[in-house]
Write a protein that holds these residues in place. Sequence first.
Motif, PDB file in Angstrom:
ATOM      1  N   PHE A  55       0.827  -1.200   0.000  1.00 32.44           N
ATOM      2  CA  PHE A  55       0.000   0.000   0.000  1.00 32.44           C
ATOM      3  C   PHE A  55       0.868   1.259   0.000  1.00 32.44           C
ATOM      4  O   PHE A  55       0.590   2.216  -0.726  1.00 32.44           O
ATOM      5  CB  PHE A  55      -0.927   0.001   1.210  1.00 32.44           C
ATOM      6  N   VAL A  56       1.916   1.264   0.820  1.00 29.29           N
ATOM      7  CA  VAL A  56       2.809   2.421   0.897  1.00 29.29           C
ATOM      8  C   VAL A  56       3.498   2.653  -0.443  1.00 29.29           C
ATOM      9  O   VAL A  56       3.552   3.784  -0.942  1.00 29.29           O
ATOM     10  CB  VAL A  56       3.837   2.246   2.025  1.00 29.29           C
ATOM     11  N   TRP A  57       4.024   1.593  -1.030  1.00 28.26           N
ATOM     12  CA  TRP A  57       4.686   1.745  -2.339  1.00 28.26           C
ATOM     13  C   TRP A  57       3.715   2.321  -3.375  1.00 28.26           C
ATOM     14  O   TRP A  57       4.057   3.254  -4.117  1.00 28.26           O
ATOM     15  CB  TRP A  57       5.233   0.400  -2.819  1.00 28.26           C
ATOM     16  N   ASN A  58       2.510   1.770  -3.418  1.00 30.00           N
ATOM     17  CA  ASN A  58       1.530   2.254  -4.391  1.00 30.00           C
ATOM     18  C   ASN A  58       1.181   3.715  -4.131  1.00 30.00           C
ATOM     19  O   ASN A  58       0.996   4.494  -5.079  1.00 30.00           O
ATOM     20  CB  ASN A  58       0.271   1.395  -4.338  1.00 30.00           C
ATOM     21  N   GLY A  59       1.094   4.093  -2.860  1.00 30.42           N
ATOM     22  CA  GLY A  59       0.792   5.480  -2.522  1.00 30.42           C
ATOM     23  C   GLY A  59       1.886   6.432  -2.976  1.00 30.42           C
ATOM     24  O   GLY A  59       1.606   7.551  -3.437  1.00 30.42           O
ATOM     25  N   ILE A  60       3.137   6.007  -2.848  1.00 36.59           N
ATOM     26  CA  ILE A  60       4.259   6.822  -3.327  1.00 36.59           C
ATOM     27  C   ILE A  60       4.147   7.041  -4.833  1.00 36.59           C
ATOM     28  O   ILE A  60       4.311   8.170  -5.332  1.00 36.59           O
ATOM     29  CB  ILE A  60       5.604   6.142  -2.984  1.00 36.59           C
ATOM     30  N   GLN A  61       3.852   5.981  -5.561  1.00 37.72           N
ATOM     31  CA  GLN A  61       3.744   6.092  -7.021  1.00 37.72           C
ATOM     32  C   GLN A  61       2.568   6.989  -7.416  1.00 37.72           C
ATOM     33  O   GLN A  61       2.663   7.790  -8.362  1.00 37.72           O
ATOM     34  CB  GLN A  61       3.587   4.703  -7.651  1.00 37.72           C
ATOM     35  N   LYS A  62       1.441   6.882  -6.682  1.00 38.37           N
ATOM     36  CA  LYS A  62       0.284   7.744  -6.962  1.00 38.37           C
ATOM     37  C   LYS A  62       0.629   9.209  -6.710  1.00 38.37           C
ATOM     38  O   LYS A  62       0.213  10.099  -7.473  1.00 38.37           O
ATOM     39  CB  LYS A  62      -0.898   7.326  -6.095  1.00 38.37           C
ATOM     40  N   ALA A  63       1.362   9.462  -5.631  1.00 39.99           N
ATOM     41  CA  ALA A  63       1.739  10.842  -5.301  1.00 39.99           C
ATOM     42  C   ALA A  63       2.626  11.436  -6.381  1.00 39.99           C
ATOM     43  O   ALA A  63       2.450  12.595  -6.783  1.00 39.99           O
ATOM     44  CB  ALA A  63       2.444  10.877  -3.951  1.00 39.99           C
ATOM     45  N   ILE A  64       3.572  10.662  -6.866  1.00 37.60           N
ATOM     46  CA  ILE A  64       4.475  11.148  -7.916  1.00 37.60           C
ATOM     47  C   ILE A  64       3.706  11.387  -9.207  1.00 37.60           C
ATOM     48  O   ILE A  64       3.898  12.407  -9.892  1.00 37.60           O
ATOM     49  CB  ILE A  64       5.628  10.149  -8.123  1.00 37.60           C
ATOM     50  N   LEU A  65       2.820  10.462  -9.559  1.00 41.13           N
ATOM     51  CA  LEU A  65       2.001  10.617 -10.763  1.00 41.13           C
ATOM     52  C   LEU A  65       1.123  11.867 -10.655  1.00 41.13           C
ATOM     53  O   LEU A  65       0.986  12.628 -11.624  1.00 41.13           O
ATOM     54  CB  LEU A  65       1.137   9.372 -10.961  1.00 41.13           C
ATOM     55  N   ALA A  66       0.533  12.075  -9.476  1.00 40.89           N
ATOM     56  CA  ALA A  66      -0.329  13.252  -9.278  1.00 40.89           C
ATOM     57  C   ALA A  66       0.481  14.533  -9.391  1.00 40.89           C
ATOM     58  O   ALA A  66       0.023  15.521  -9.986  1.00 40.89           O
ATOM     59  CB  ALA A  66      -1.011  13.160  -7.912  1.00 40.89           C
ATOM     60  N   TYR A  67       1.687  14.534  -8.824  1.00 43.86           N
ATOM     61  CA  TYR A  67       2.555  15.707  -8.963  1.00 43.86           C
ATOM     62  C   TYR A  67       2.871  15.966 -10.432  1.00 43.86           C
ATOM     63  O   TYR A  67       2.766  17.100 -10.912  1.00 43.86           O
ATOM     64  CB  TYR A  67       3.856  15.510  -8.178  1.00 43.86           C
ATOM     65  N   ASN A  68       3.267  14.918 -11.144  1.00 42.19           N
ATOM     66  CA  ASN A  68       3.670  15.079 -12.546  1.00 42.19           C
ATOM     67  C   ASN A  68       2.515  15.543 -13.435  1.00 42.19           C
ATOM     68  O   ASN A  68       2.745  16.153 -14.488  1.00 42.19           O
ATOM     69  CB  ASN A  68       4.260  13.778 -13.079  1.00 42.19           C
ATOM     70  N   HIS A  69       1.274  15.244 -13.032  1.00 46.18           N
ATOM     71  CA  HIS A  69       0.110  15.649 -13.820  1.00 46.18           C
ATOM     72  C   HIS A  69      -0.598  16.848 -13.199  1.00 46.18           C
ATOM     73  O   HIS A  69      -1.719  17.186 -13.609  1.00 46.18           O
ATOM     74  CB  HIS A  69      -0.853  14.473 -13.978  1.00 46.18           C
ATOM     75  N   ASN A  70       0.057  17.469 -12.219  1.00 44.41           N
ATOM     76  CA  ASN A  70      -0.466  18.707 -11.621  1.00 44.41           C
ATOM     77  C   ASN A  70      -1.892  18.548 -11.107  1.00 44.41           C
ATOM     78  O   ASN A  70      -2.749  19.429 -11.281  1.00 44.41           O
ATOM     79  CB  ASN A  70      -0.401  19.863 -12.638  1.00 44.41           C
ATOM     80  N   VAL A  71      -2.168  17.420 -10.475  1.00 44.36           N
ATOM     81  CA  VAL A  71      -3.476  17.190  -9.857  1.00 44.36           C
ATOM     82  C   VAL A  71      -3.669  18.204  -8.728  1.00 44.36           C
ATOM     83  O   VAL A  71      -2.748  18.431  -7.931  1.00 44.36           O
ATOM     84  CB  VAL A  71      -3.570  15.752  -9.314  1.00 44.36           C
ATOM     85  N   PRO A  72      -4.837  18.839  -8.623  1.00 44.99           N
ATOM     86  CA  PRO A  72      -5.054  19.819  -7.558  1.00 44.99           C
ATOM     87  C   PRO A  72      -4.880  19.195  -6.165  1.00 44.99           C
ATOM     88  O   PRO A  72      -5.349  18.088  -5.909  1.00 44.99           O
ATOM     89  CB  PRO A  72      -6.496  20.281  -7.781  1.00 44.99           C
ATOM     90  N   LEU A  73      -4.224  19.926  -5.298  1.00 44.74           N
ATOM     91  CA  LEU A  73      -4.040  19.482  -3.923  1.00 44.74           C
ATOM     92  C   LEU A  73      -5.288  19.775  -3.101  1.00 44.74           C
ATOM     93  O   LEU A  73      -6.025  20.728  -3.367  1.00 44.74           O
ATOM     94  CB  LEU A  73      -2.841  20.198  -3.294  1.00 44.74           C
TER      95      LEU A  73
END
Length: 263
Positions: free
Chosen positions: A217-235
């Motif tokens: 779960f932690v690994w997947n969350g890290i990848q989601k966070a990076i993907l969201a950053y790279n796609h400028n997902v609103p915080l």
Amino acid sequence: MKITNIKVGSDPELFIVNSKNNKVISSIGLIPGEKNRAYRAPDMPRGYGLQIDNILAEFNIPATNKKEKFINSIEYMKDYIREYVQKTNSDYDIQCIASRDVDEDQLQHPIAKLFGCDVSYNAYTEDENPKPDGERGTLRSAGFHIHISYNKPNAKTSIDLIKYLDMYLGIPSVVLDPDTKRRTLYGKAGDFRLKAYGVEYRSLSSYMMSSPEMLSFVWNGIQKAILAYNHNVPLIDSNVVQSVINNSDVEHAKILISSFNLI
């Protein structure tokens, strides 16, 4: 700037306990190695290490870009520490939990009263986090610190990434981790340290490495966070994030998880 060429490492902490009476046992004098001078046994692969931090056992793993390697490395060190302490007492075991109240007889050494050797910061205010007073109280906490390296690291990118990690890991951890005491010492929202290679995320507790499923779960969350950053997902609003995490607000966390599809 997009985050690329990431690797993930960690220097987690855990408790040593007597399995017969569930009493916390200080790692001081039991576990080899110390801060900045980790112990590496001859049979331990390169990149791994073991040391004490306050009364806790702490270990290092090599950074990787592979989920399986990340999980296996942490499980390897958990097993290593368990086997190591059982050579001293067969009743000793490890416990991956956020916090414990510790008997006074395990807190007599000066190191047991030493907190926060290095300063950490709040990503939302960029101020220093207050340092706990090691002379007061018997509560001790264990963190699961995530280290992320990436190409051309810089402060702005790292601080923004911490906010996404709060979204995809910090908020869900409020629901998954039953502890409510650790954040009186460490691990509030946006807790981080800048590193030459990237950033260290310090909000998660040791409970988040308590099983291979939790590590996944932690690994997947890290990848989601990076993907969201790279796609400028609103915080999510920073005040809301800090309130939910710092106050362990489970019901509000569940609403955010559902509303923003965090899991």
